[in-house]
Design a protein around this motif. Sequence first.
Motif, mmCIF file in Angstrom:
data_model
loop_
_atom_site.group_PDB
_atom_site.id
_atom_site.type_symbol
_atom_site.label_atom_id
_atom_site.label_comp_id
_atom_site.label_asym_id
_atom_site.label_seq_id
_atom_site.Cartn_x
_atom_site.Cartn_y
_atom_site.Cartn_z
ATOM 1 N N LEU A 52 0.817 -1.208 0.000
ATOM 2 C CA LEU A 52 0.000 0.000 0.000
ATOM 3 C C LEU A 52 0.850 1.256 0.000
ATOM 4 N N ALA A 55 2.285 1.967 -3.305
ATOM 5 C CA ALA A 55 1.275 2.160 -4.358
ATOM 6 C C ALA A 55 1.219 0.987 -5.333
ATOM 7 N N LYS A 58 -4.149 -0.709 -3.473
ATOM 8 C CA LYS A 58 -4.927 0.421 -2.960
ATOM 9 C C LYS A 58 -5.663 0.020 -1.688
ATOM 10 N N LYS A 72 -3.108 8.916 -4.276
ATOM 11 C CA LYS A 72 -4.065 8.737 -5.371
ATOM 12 C C LYS A 72 -4.047 9.962 -6.283
ATOM 13 N N ALA A 76 -0.284 6.503 -8.994
ATOM 14 C CA ALA A 76 0.570 5.407 -8.547
ATOM 15 C C ALA A 76 1.868 5.319 -9.335
#
Length: 223
Positions: A52, A55, A58, A72, A76
């Motif tokens: 996470l 990236a 999500k 976001k 990414a």
Amino acid sequence: MAILEVKNVDYSYQDGDQKRYILNNISGEFEKGKFHAILGDSGSGKTTFLSLISALDKPGAGQILFEGKDIKEIGAESYRRNHIGMVFQAYNLIPFMTAVENVRVAMSITENELPADADAVAYNLLDHIGITRDKADRTVNKLSGGEQQRVAIARALSTNVDLILADEPTGNLNEEMEGEIVNILKNLAHEHDKCVVVVTHSKDIASKADVIFHLKKGQFEDE
């Protein structure tokens, strides 16, 4: 001030009619100049957490902020290419390329401003972490595991980023090499003002960190 902030992040999957949480309302801050360890057993969620913050996946809820901006919004691909350097347990180098060529590949895809003489930068980075000019010109499959991990660290640094993320970076190394790699990562934080985040199951490695996050059952917990 934190360069990376995780705010109330959830990550789950659907198992039949039941939702199973891997990460549950998790929050944390990560600062430049510090060596952070995410310590957890197998199945604790640490690999998901790394995915996470890099990236590669999500969150189901919550925010991950880089320099105060949701990743976001950054995007990414742009975030991975321009803002983070990744170091993997399995090195993930291109085996038929030399050490210096592996570093140059990373430099060629970033949009960050780099010095004009990219070859000199690549050689200097490698030399700084213990890869001589002779070894820099060898294909990486002719280097030892410890040397390959040094090349991977140089590659992570080559794009002029402030955030270094490492996934079990010493998992394939012997104890001596483990100590050397951990010292390099600590030096990047303390001497070069990088934010270094290492995911590990090793309490010995975590004990060398400035900040330890204990990940248990999808949450950060105090020991």
